[in-house]
Design a protein around this motif. Structure first.
Motif, PDB file in Angstrom:
ATOM      1  N   ASP A   1       0.824  -1.213   0.000  1.00  0.00           N
ATOM      2  CA  ASP A   1       0.000   0.000   0.000  1.00  0.00           C
ATOM      3  C   ASP A   1       0.857   1.261   0.000  1.00  0.00           C
ATOM      4  O   ASP A   1       0.463   2.291  -0.560  1.00  0.00           O
ATOM      5  CB  ASP A   1      -0.927   0.020   1.218  1.00  0.00           C
ATOM      6  CG  ASP A   1      -2.054  -1.000   1.107  1.00  0.00           C
ATOM      7  OD1 ASP A   1      -2.300  -1.485  -0.016  1.00  0.00           O
ATOM      8  OD2 ASP A   1      -2.679  -1.310   2.142  1.00  0.00           O
ATOM      9  N   TRP A   2       2.024   1.170   0.630  1.00  0.00           N
ATOM     10  CA  TRP A   2       2.928   2.321   0.706  1.00  0.00           C
ATOM     11  C   TRP A   2       3.929   2.346  -0.453  1.00  0.00           C
ATOM     12  O   TRP A   2       4.968   2.990  -0.367  1.00  0.00           O
ATOM     13  CB  TRP A   2       3.661   2.318   2.046  1.00  0.00           C
ATOM     14  CG  TRP A   2       2.815   2.800   3.189  1.00  0.00           C
ATOM     15  CD1 TRP A   2       1.649   3.497   3.104  1.00  0.00           C
ATOM     16  CD2 TRP A   2       3.078   2.615   4.587  1.00  0.00           C
ATOM     17  NE1 TRP A   2       1.161   3.770   4.360  1.00  0.00           N
ATOM     18  CE2 TRP A   2       2.016   3.248   5.297  1.00  0.00           C
ATOM     19  CE3 TRP A   2       4.079   1.990   5.316  1.00  0.00           C
ATOM     20  CZ2 TRP A   2       1.949   3.261   6.688  1.00  0.00           C
ATOM     21  CZ3 TRP A   2       4.012   2.006   6.704  1.00  0.00           C
ATOM     22  CH2 TRP A   2       2.967   2.636   7.379  1.00  0.00           C
ATOM     23  N   GLN A   3       3.631   1.622  -1.519  1.00  0.00           N
ATOM     24  CA  GLN A   3       4.446   1.609  -2.739  1.00  0.00           C
ATOM     25  C   GLN A   3       5.857   1.061  -2.506  1.00  0.00           C
ATOM     26  O   GLN A   3       6.825   1.517  -3.117  1.00  0.00           O
ATOM     27  CB  GLN A   3       4.539   3.031  -3.329  1.00  0.00           C
ATOM     28  CG  GLN A   3       3.212   3.742  -3.505  1.00  0.00           C
ATOM     29  CD  GLN A   3       2.251   2.969  -4.405  1.00  0.00           C
ATOM     30  OE1 GLN A   3       2.646   2.501  -5.468  1.00  0.00           O
ATOM     31  NE2 GLN A   3       1.005   2.827  -3.980  1.00  0.00           N
ATOM     32  N   CYS A   4       5.966   0.079  -1.620  1.00  0.00           N
ATOM     33  CA  CYS A   4       7.264  -0.559  -1.351  1.00  0.00           C
ATOM     34  C   CYS A   4       7.144  -2.057  -1.645  1.00  0.00           C
ATOM     35  O   CYS A   4       7.440  -2.906  -0.796  1.00  0.00           O
ATOM     36  CB  CYS A   4       7.700  -0.317   0.088  1.00  0.00           C
ATOM     37  SG  CYS A   4       8.018   1.416   0.473  1.00  0.00           S
ATOM     38  N   GLU A   5       6.710  -2.376  -2.848  1.00  0.00           N
ATOM     39  CA  GLU A   5       6.407  -3.761  -3.203  1.00  0.00           C
ATOM     40  C   GLU A   5       7.643  -4.653  -3.180  1.00  0.00           C
ATOM     41  O   GLU A   5       7.583  -5.804  -2.737  1.00  0.00           O
ATOM     42  CB  GLU A   5       5.758  -3.815  -4.587  1.00  0.00           C
ATOM     43  CG  GLU A   5       5.301  -5.214  -4.980  1.00  0.00           C
ATOM     44  CD  GLU A   5       4.533  -5.228  -6.279  1.00  0.00           C
ATOM     45  OE1 GLU A   5       4.143  -6.316  -6.716  1.00  0.00           O
ATOM     46  OE2 GLU A   5       4.324  -4.146  -6.863  1.00  0.00           O
ATOM     47  N   ALA A   6       8.777  -4.140  -3.651  1.00  0.00           N
ATOM     48  CA  ALA A   6       9.998  -4.953  -3.672  1.00  0.00           C
ATOM     49  C   ALA A   6      10.410  -5.361  -2.263  1.00  0.00           C
ATOM     50  O   ALA A   6      10.805  -6.507  -2.018  1.00  0.00           O
ATOM     51  CB  ALA A   6      11.132  -4.188  -4.350  1.00  0.00           C
ATOM     52  N   LEU A   7      10.302  -4.433  -1.321  1.00  0.00           N
ATOM     53  CA  LEU A   7      10.645  -4.750   0.068  1.00  0.00           C
ATOM     54  C   LEU A   7       9.633  -5.725   0.656  1.00  0.00           C
ATOM     55  O   LEU A   7       9.994  -6.605   1.445  1.00  0.00           O
ATOM     56  CB  LEU A   7      10.694  -3.471   0.901  1.00  0.00           C
ATOM     57  CG  LEU A   7      11.185  -3.643   2.345  1.00  0.00           C
ATOM     58  CD1 LEU A   7      12.648  -4.079   2.356  1.00  0.00           C
ATOM     59  CD2 LEU A   7      11.018  -2.348   3.137  1.00  0.00           C
ATOM     60  N   ALA A   8       8.375  -5.585   0.262  1.00  0.00           N
ATOM     61  CA  ALA A   8       7.334  -6.501   0.741  1.00  0.00           C
ATOM     62  C   ALA A   8       7.651  -7.929   0.313  1.00  0.00           C
ATOM     63  O   ALA A   8       7.540  -8.872   1.104  1.00  0.00           O
ATOM     64  CB  ALA A   8       5.973  -6.071   0.203  1.00  0.00           C
ATOM     65  N   ILE A   9       8.068  -8.091  -0.932  1.00  0.00           N
ATOM     66  CA  ILE A   9       8.420  -9.418  -1.443  1.00  0.00           C
ATOM     67  C   ILE A   9       9.639  -9.958  -0.708  1.00  0.00           C
ATOM     68  O   ILE A   9       9.717 -11.137  -0.364  1.00  0.00           O
ATOM     69  CB  ILE A   9       8.674  -9.345  -2.961  1.00  0.00           C
ATOM     70  CG1 ILE A   9       7.363  -9.036  -3.695  1.00  0.00           C
ATOM     71  CG2 ILE A   9       9.280 -10.647  -3.475  1.00  0.00           C
ATOM     72  CD1 ILE A   9       7.535  -8.781  -5.171  1.00  0.00           C
ATOM     73  N   TRP A  10      10.606  -9.077  -0.449  1.00  0.00           N
ATOM     74  CA  TRP A  10      11.822  -9.469   0.273  1.00  0.00           C
ATOM     75  C   TRP A  10      11.470 -10.033   1.654  1.00  0.00           C
ATOM     76  O   TRP A  10      12.059 -11.013   2.114  1.00  0.00           O
ATOM     77  CB  TRP A  10      12.722  -8.244   0.402  1.00  0.00           C
ATOM     78  CG  TRP A  10      13.903  -8.403   1.312  1.00  0.00           C
ATOM     79  CD1 TRP A  10      13.923  -8.225   2.664  1.00  0.00           C
ATOM     80  CD2 TRP A  10      15.236  -8.772   0.950  1.00  0.00           C
ATOM     81  NE1 TRP A  10      15.177  -8.449   3.158  1.00  0.00           N
ATOM     82  CE2 TRP A  10      16.007  -8.789   2.136  1.00  0.00           C
ATOM     83  CE3 TRP A  10      15.853  -9.075  -0.260  1.00  0.00           C
ATOM     84  CZ2 TRP A  10      17.355  -9.099   2.144  1.00  0.00           C
ATOM     85  CZ3 TRP A  10      17.207  -9.385  -0.247  1.00  0.00           C
ATOM     86  CH2 TRP A  10      17.940  -9.399   0.933  1.00  0.00           C
ATOM     87  N   CYS A  11      10.508  -9.396   2.318  1.00  0.00           N
ATOM     88  CA  CYS A  11      10.179  -9.756   3.700  1.00  0.00           C
ATOM     89  C   CYS A  11       9.141 -10.861   3.820  1.00  0.00           C
ATOM     90  O   CYS A  11       8.929 -11.393   4.909  1.00  0.00           O
ATOM     91  CB  CYS A  11       9.666  -8.523   4.453  1.00  0.00           C
ATOM     92  SG  CYS A  11      10.880  -7.203   4.635  1.00  0.00           S
ATOM     93  N   LYS A  12       8.481 -11.179   2.720  1.00  0.00           N
ATOM     94  CA  LYS A  12       7.356 -12.114   2.805  1.00  0.00           C
ATOM     95  C   LYS A  12       7.832 -13.510   3.188  1.00  0.00           C
ATOM     96  O   LYS A  12       8.803 -14.014   2.644  1.00  0.00           O
ATOM     97  CB  LYS A  12       6.623 -12.176   1.467  1.00  0.00           C
ATOM     98  CG  LYS A  12       5.354 -13.027   1.515  1.00  0.00           C
ATOM     99  CD  LYS A  12       4.654 -13.025   0.166  1.00  0.00           C
ATOM    100  CE  LYS A  12       3.372 -13.847   0.224  1.00  0.00           C
ATOM    101  NZ  LYS A  12       2.687 -13.889  -1.080  1.00  0.00           N
ATOM    102  N   ASN A  13       7.002 -14.163   4.112  1.00  0.00           N
ATOM    103  CA  ASN A  13       7.301 -15.534   4.508  1.00  0.00           C
ATOM    104  C   ASN A  13       6.302 -16.468   3.884  1.00  0.00           C
ATOM    105  O   ASN A  13       5.171 -16.125   3.698  1.00  0.00           O
ATOM    106  CB  ASN A  13       7.221 -15.693   6.013  1.00  0.00           C
ATOM    107  CG  ASN A  13       7.851 -16.995   6.467  1.00  0.00           C
ATOM    108  OD1 ASN A  13       8.460 -17.697   5.703  1.00  0.00           O
ATOM    109  ND2 ASN A  13       7.707 -17.302   7.730  1.00  0.00           N
TER     110      ASN A  13
END
Length: 256
Positions: free
Chosen positions: A243-255
């Motif tokens: 939602d905060w336009q940080c999709e790459a970091l979201a993918i990095w952190c996803k479990n």
């Protein structure tokens, strides 16, 4: 060549795991994963070999009851494992495999789970080989997320969502406020994935642990949270980062 990168005391576990990956790639099965009987037959060869046990009559593949289940193609695991040892980043691996960053990180986590269950010493060494320095784009998104969270938690007089007044006061330690003019209460995070996520004082620490690559168990121990809570928080922050336009970091952190 690759053995030179692995400590001598881990060579036996490394060879055994490498052999497991070779069996996975060749889809070589020795016994039924359910009843352990060795009598079974192939019922399908494509896209991957599917077997049926003559004893318990259950269907299975070479990856059944393993973290690798349904993560085709199997030959990617060896490629990812070897190149992670060689300090290659996820992005470069994804580019070489012509796939997404998410698929690479998901398979690397499957490798980590398998090592944890079968080769604990190799697992302990391998997780310290993981990329700890973020790429510049991820570092920028990481800073953005931390800045947003800090600003959110330190907000003093947000605009009332009901009447537009700035005469508001905070309620408790979360992101809830009450308007002095219209007397309505509101939450800055209503209609977001973080709504009803408690303990905001732990949010920044949680994000730091996510970015560091810590698994759910490690995060739970560090923050004294139940595993179910950690899973819920990880999912909530994944969608909040998007939602905060940080999709790459979201993918990095996803479990997984």
């Amino acid at each position: 060549m690759i053995y030179e990168l692995v400590p001598n005391e881990l060579h036996d576990e490394f060879k055994a795991f490498h052999h497991d990956l070779e069996k996975l790639t060749s889809q070589h099965v020795q016994s039924c994963p359910f009843c352990k009987k060795t009598e079974f037959y192939i019922i399908r060869s494509k896209p991957n070999k599917t077997y049926r046990c003559k004893g318990c009559h259950k269907y299975f593949t070479v990856s059944t009851n393993t973290p690798f289940n349904r993560l085709m193609p199997y030959n990617w695991f060896e490629f990812i494992f070897i190149n992670r040892i060689n300090k290659m980043g996820y992005k470069e691996i994804a580019d070489r495999l012509e796939t997404s960053l998410e698929k690479v990180t998901r398979r690397d986590r499957a490798i980590i789970n398998y090592l944890q269950n079968h080769y604990p010493s190799l697992h302990s060494w391998y997780i310290h080989q993981k990329q700890t320095k973020l790429m510049p784009s991820l570092e920028e998104q990481y800073s953005t997320i931390k800045a947003k969270v800090t600003a959110l938690l330190n907000e003093q007089n947000p605009t009332c969502k009901h009447c537009g007044s700035n005469e508001t006061t905070k309620i408790g330690s979360r992101t809830c406020y009450r308007c002095k003019r219209c007397r309505h209460s509101f939450n800055l995070l209503s209609n977001t994935s973080l709504n009803r996520i408690p303990k905001p004082e732990l949010w920044l620490q949680f994000i730091d642990l996510l970015v560091s690559g810590a698994n759910n168990s490690q995060i739970g121990k560090a923050l004294n949270l139940h595993n179910d809570t950690v899973r819920k928080w990880r999912s909530a922050w994944y969608y909040m980062m998007i939602d905060w336009q940080c999709e790459a970091l979201a993918i990095w952190c996803k479990n997984k």
